[in-house]
Design a protein around this motif. Structure first.
Motif, PDB file in Angstrom:
ATOM      1  N   GLU A  25       0.687  -1.351   0.079  1.00  0.00           N
ATOM      2  CA  GLU A  25      -0.102   0.118  -0.044  1.00  0.00           C
ATOM      3  C   GLU A  25       0.740   1.514  -0.096  1.00  0.00           C
ATOM      4  O   GLU A  25       0.495   2.078  -0.858  1.00  0.00           O
ATOM      5  CB  GLU A  25      -0.906   0.060   1.226  1.00  0.00           C
ATOM      6  CG  GLU A  25      -1.979  -1.040   1.144  1.00  0.00           C
ATOM      7  CD  GLU A  25      -3.139  -1.067   2.272  1.00  0.00           C
ATOM      8  OE1 GLU A  25      -2.525  -0.512   3.566  1.00  0.00           O
ATOM      9  OE2 GLU A  25      -4.351  -1.337   2.077  1.00  0.00           O
ATOM     10  N   ASP A  26       1.730   1.320   1.004  1.00  0.00           N
ATOM     11  CA  ASP A  26       2.665   2.731   1.039  1.00  0.00           C
ATOM     12  C   ASP A  26       3.874   2.615   0.287  1.00  0.00           C
ATOM     13  O   ASP A  26       4.891   2.023   0.657  1.00  0.00           O
ATOM     14  CB  ASP A  26       2.737   2.890   2.502  1.00  0.00           C
ATOM     15  CG  ASP A  26       1.590   2.926   3.251  1.00  0.00           C
ATOM     16  OD1 ASP A  26       0.539   3.627   2.873  1.00  0.00           O
ATOM     17  OD2 ASP A  26       1.520   2.626   4.626  1.00  0.00           O
ATOM     18  N   ILE A  27       3.554   3.331  -0.919  1.00  0.00           N
ATOM     19  CA  ILE A  27       4.882   3.365  -1.735  1.00  0.00           C
ATOM     20  C   ILE A  27       5.186   4.691  -2.387  1.00  0.00           C
ATOM     21  O   ILE A  27       4.155   5.667  -2.516  1.00  0.00           O
ATOM     22  CB  ILE A  27       4.732   2.379  -3.163  1.00  0.00           C
ATOM     23  CG1 ILE A  27       3.513   2.664  -3.775  1.00  0.00           C
ATOM     24  CG2 ILE A  27       4.546   0.934  -2.486  1.00  0.00           C
ATOM     25  CD1 ILE A  27       3.193   1.981  -5.057  1.00  0.00           C
ATOM     26  N   PRO A  28       6.226   4.929  -2.675  1.00  0.00           N
ATOM     27  CA  PRO A  28       6.430   6.368  -3.627  1.00  0.00           C
ATOM     28  C   PRO A  28       5.848   6.566  -4.814  1.00  0.00           C
ATOM     29  O   PRO A  28       5.558   5.441  -5.103  1.00  0.00           O
ATOM     30  CB  PRO A  28       8.041   6.353  -3.574  1.00  0.00           C
ATOM     31  CG  PRO A  28       8.371   5.134  -3.461  1.00  0.00           C
ATOM     32  CD  PRO A  28       7.587   4.232  -2.545  1.00  0.00           C
ATOM     33  N   ALA A  29       5.711   7.695  -5.192  1.00  0.00           N
ATOM     34  CA  ALA A  29       4.831   7.849  -6.180  1.00  0.00           C
ATOM     35  C   ALA A  29       5.342   6.992  -7.680  1.00  0.00           C
ATOM     36  O   ALA A  29       4.765   6.720  -8.517  1.00  0.00           O
ATOM     37  CB  ALA A  29       4.601   9.582  -6.745  1.00  0.00           C
ATOM     38  N   GLU A  30       6.861   7.179  -7.599  1.00  0.00           N
ATOM     39  CA  GLU A  30       7.365   6.352  -8.885  1.00  0.00           C
ATOM     40  C   GLU A  30       7.154   5.127  -8.864  1.00  0.00           C
ATOM     41  O   GLU A  30       7.697   4.524  -9.905  1.00  0.00           O
ATOM     42  CB  GLU A  30       9.067   6.866  -8.807  1.00  0.00           C
ATOM     43  CG  GLU A  30       9.601   6.358  -7.392  1.00  0.00           C
ATOM     44  CD  GLU A  30       9.560   7.203  -6.260  1.00  0.00           C
ATOM     45  OE1 GLU A  30      10.766   7.107  -5.598  1.00  0.00           O
ATOM     46  OE2 GLU A  30       8.792   8.254  -6.183  1.00  0.00           O
ATOM     47  N   LEU A  31       6.811   4.280  -7.914  1.00  0.00           N
ATOM     48  CA  LEU A  31       6.596   2.863  -8.000  1.00  0.00           C
ATOM     49  C   LEU A  31       5.182   2.518  -8.495  1.00  0.00           C
ATOM     50  O   LEU A  31       4.711   1.527  -8.445  1.00  0.00           O
ATOM     51  CB  LEU A  31       6.933   2.482  -6.613  1.00  0.00           C
ATOM     52  CG  LEU A  31       8.449   2.123  -6.410  1.00  0.00           C
ATOM     53  CD1 LEU A  31       8.560   1.560  -5.215  1.00  0.00           C
ATOM     54  CD2 LEU A  31       9.183   1.578  -7.452  1.00  0.00           C
ATOM     55  N   GLU A  32       4.061   3.697  -8.492  1.00  0.00           N
ATOM     56  CA  GLU A  32       2.785   3.670  -8.631  1.00  0.00           C
ATOM     57  C   GLU A  32       2.607   2.628  -9.707  1.00  0.00           C
ATOM     58  O   GLU A  32       1.549   1.856  -9.912  1.00  0.00           O
ATOM     59  CB  GLU A  32       1.905   4.648  -8.373  1.00  0.00           C
ATOM     60  CG  GLU A  32       1.936   5.180  -6.907  1.00  0.00           C
ATOM     61  CD  GLU A  32       1.232   6.546  -6.930  1.00  0.00           C
ATOM     62  OE1 GLU A  32       0.649   6.986  -7.797  1.00  0.00           O
ATOM     63  OE2 GLU A  32       0.918   6.982  -5.812  1.00  0.00           O
ATOM     64  N   ARG A  33       2.940   3.206 -10.893  1.00  0.00           N
ATOM     65  CA  ARG A  33       2.786   2.429 -12.164  1.00  0.00           C
ATOM     66  C   ARG A  33       3.081   0.923 -12.488  1.00  0.00           C
ATOM     67  O   ARG A  33       2.344   0.050 -12.750  1.00  0.00           O
ATOM     68  CB  ARG A  33       3.680   3.140 -13.610  1.00  0.00           C
ATOM     69  CG  ARG A  33       3.395   2.427 -14.783  1.00  0.00           C
ATOM     70  CD  ARG A  33       1.997   2.457 -15.290  1.00  0.00           C
ATOM     71  NE  ARG A  33       1.875   1.833 -16.573  1.00  0.00           N
ATOM     72  CZ  ARG A  33       0.760   1.571 -17.284  1.00  0.00           C
ATOM     73  NH1 ARG A  33      -0.456   1.938 -16.582  1.00  0.00           N
ATOM     74  NH2 ARG A  33       0.842   1.035 -18.374  1.00  0.00           N
ATOM     75  N   GLY A  34       4.321   0.749 -11.610  1.00  0.00           N
ATOM     76  CA  GLY A  34       4.890  -0.735 -11.554  1.00  0.00           C
ATOM     77  C   GLY A  34       3.984  -1.609 -10.807  1.00  0.00           C
ATOM     78  O   GLY A  34       3.630  -2.602 -10.883  1.00  0.00           O
ATOM     79  N   ARG A  35       3.408  -1.050  -9.779  1.00  0.00           N
ATOM     80  CA  ARG A  35       2.505  -1.777  -8.691  1.00  0.00           C
ATOM     81  C   ARG A  35       1.313  -1.924  -9.528  1.00  0.00           C
ATOM     82  O   ARG A  35       0.695  -3.072  -9.531  1.00  0.00           O
ATOM     83  CB  ARG A  35       2.335  -0.803  -7.604  1.00  0.00           C
ATOM     84  CG  ARG A  35       1.066  -1.528  -6.638  1.00  0.00           C
ATOM     85  CD  ARG A  35       0.742  -0.693  -5.235  1.00  0.00           C
ATOM     86  NE  ARG A  35       0.148   0.513  -5.496  1.00  0.00           N
ATOM     87  CZ  ARG A  35      -0.427   1.306  -4.921  1.00  0.00           C
ATOM     88  NH1 ARG A  35      -0.046   1.202  -3.437  1.00  0.00           N
ATOM     89  NH2 ARG A  35      -0.965   2.576  -5.088  1.00  0.00           N
ATOM     90  N   TYR A  36       0.723  -1.102 -10.357  1.00  0.00           N
ATOM     91  CA  TYR A  36      -0.531  -1.157 -11.161  1.00  0.00           C
ATOM     92  C   TYR A  36      -0.092  -2.385 -12.048  1.00  0.00           C
ATOM     93  O   TYR A  36      -1.035  -3.274 -12.208  1.00  0.00           O
ATOM     94  CB  TYR A  36      -0.866   0.104 -11.840  1.00  0.00           C
ATOM     95  CG  TYR A  36      -2.293   0.146 -12.503  1.00  0.00           C
ATOM     96  CD1 TYR A  36      -3.297  -0.084 -11.876  1.00  0.00           C
ATOM     97  CD2 TYR A  36      -1.967   0.349 -13.855  1.00  0.00           C
ATOM     98  CE1 TYR A  36      -4.459  -0.149 -12.643  1.00  0.00           C
ATOM     99  CE2 TYR A  36      -3.347   0.272 -14.837  1.00  0.00           C
ATOM    100  CZ  TYR A  36      -4.278   0.026 -14.188  1.00  0.00           C
ATOM    101  OH  TYR A  36      -5.599   0.087 -14.957  1.00  0.00           O
ATOM    102  N   LEU A  37       0.986  -2.135 -12.729  1.00  0.00           N
ATOM    103  CA  LEU A  37       1.110  -3.361 -13.639  1.00  0.00           C
ATOM    104  C   LEU A  37       1.160  -4.646 -13.024  1.00  0.00           C
ATOM    105  O   LEU A  37       0.433  -5.587 -13.639  1.00  0.00           O
ATOM    106  CB  LEU A  37       2.358  -3.060 -14.637  1.00  0.00           C
ATOM    107  CG  LEU A  37       2.332  -1.888 -15.524  1.00  0.00           C
ATOM    108  CD1 LEU A  37       3.557  -1.437 -16.128  1.00  0.00           C
ATOM    109  CD2 LEU A  37       1.410  -2.181 -16.702  1.00  0.00           C
ATOM    110  N   VAL A  38       1.843  -4.744 -11.944  1.00  0.00           N
ATOM    111  CA  VAL A  38       2.174  -5.904 -11.261  1.00  0.00           C
ATOM    112  C   VAL A  38       0.975  -6.558 -10.574  1.00  0.00           C
ATOM    113  O   VAL A  38       0.422  -7.754 -10.775  1.00  0.00           O
ATOM    114  CB  VAL A  38       3.521  -6.066 -10.425  1.00  0.00           C
ATOM    115  CG1 VAL A  38       3.522  -7.267  -9.480  1.00  0.00           C
ATOM    116  CG2 VAL A  38       4.577  -5.744 -11.298  1.00  0.00           C
TER     117      VAL A  38
END
Length: 296
Positions: free
Chosen positions: A182-195
């Motif tokens: 849940e708690d991630i920096p903004a630069e990881l949000e795209r990767g989280r969405y993809l994975v």
């Protein structure tokens, strides 16, 4: 005994009513798509990242034939064998008579147009996090794909797992549209969405409990291969020691840092990621490197 039955029968009726209410399919609010216009060119990228063709093409399809979503591939599990259905644009055999709301209910709620639960072999637990715009774009693209009249094959699932209504109870226990990390920096949000959402990587790379729910305490920690042949490797950084560049290169080419080559169903995953942008592959690699180790 008569007095006892007089008491038990109303209790049983109430219990059944509560059970039916709790296990009833949950549908999306169609109004959330008001004003959204899908774009097929953007939808193609969503379709590719989500691996729709990888599961729904005919078992022996190659090349462009993979876009004919005739279904039929088997997916074995501890509960039986599931067969990917026809999701082509054919109005009877496929989903050609659906609309965006139907697609949203299927993809994000695991519910058919007839209000039946889908089995979680269809990874709606991950797809539940897909954005409304991506759904609209995906639907626009899917309508451009060819129709195919191949009938969907029935799942080979025995009692009691063939009781569809019971899946409502499974959803109460395990279905969520929340992110695991849940708690991630903004630069990881795209990767989280993809994975976590589109590519639904955890469906293979995370172990499951006895009821088939993902064991999120061992997120991306590797799992037995449902086919019974070998294991799916872990992706946590304490187990996967590749660099982010190694991961991104593997997703583009299928080659590991040890000069091995991708095989099995993962070859189709790499085929999909190779068709995405470099930025998306880098985003996935960054997210994977940021996963908490299993020892935590």
């Amino acid at each position: 005994m008569r007095r006892l039955l007089t008491l038990l029968i109303p209790v049983a009726i109430v219990a059944i009513g509560i059970g039916l209410w709790l296990t009833a399919p949950s549908r999306v609010d169609a109004a959330r798509f008001d004003g959204l216009t899908g774009a097929a060119d953007r939808g193609e990228a969503v379709f590719t990242a989500a691996g729709c063709a990888s599961c729904h093409h005919a078992p022996d399809a190659e090349g462009e034939a993979k876009l004919v979503l005739a279904g039929g591939q088997p997916f074995p599990s501890d509960f039986g064998t599931f067969y990917a259905p026809n999701i082509s644009s054919h109005p009877e055999a496929g989903i050609g008579d659906w609309d965006l709301e139907d697609l949203a209910n299927a993809v994000t709620r695991g519910v058919s147009p007839e209000s039946q639960h889908y089995y979680p072999a269809f990874p709606y637990g991950a797809y539940a996090k897909i954005t409304d715009q991506d759904l609209a774009d995906l639907w626009a693209y899917m309508q451009t794909l060819p129709a195919d009249a191949t009938p969907s094959r029935a799942h080979d699932v025995g009692f009691p797992f063939n009781i569809r209504r019971s899946l409502g109870g499974w959803k109460l226990l395990f279905f969520s549209d929340d992110y695991v990390i849940e708690d991630i920096p903004a630069e990881l949000e795209r990767g989280r969405y993809l994975v976590e959402a589109l590519a639904h990587c955890a469906e293979c790379h995370t172990p499951r409990n006895a009821l088939g729910g993902l064991d999120t305490a061992r997120w991306m920690g590797g799992a037995p291969n449902p086919s019974g042949r070998g294991t799916i490797p872990p992706l946590t950084p304490d187990e996967l020691t590749w660099s982010a560049a190694d991961i991104a290169y593997y997703l583009e080419t299928g080659f590991t840092p040890d000069f091995d080559a991708v095989g099995g169903h993962m070859a189709e995953v790499v085929e999909n990621f190779a068709a995405l942008t470099k930025e998306d592959r880098d985003a996935v690699a960054a997210y994977v490197k940021a996963l908490p180790p299993l020892s935590e």
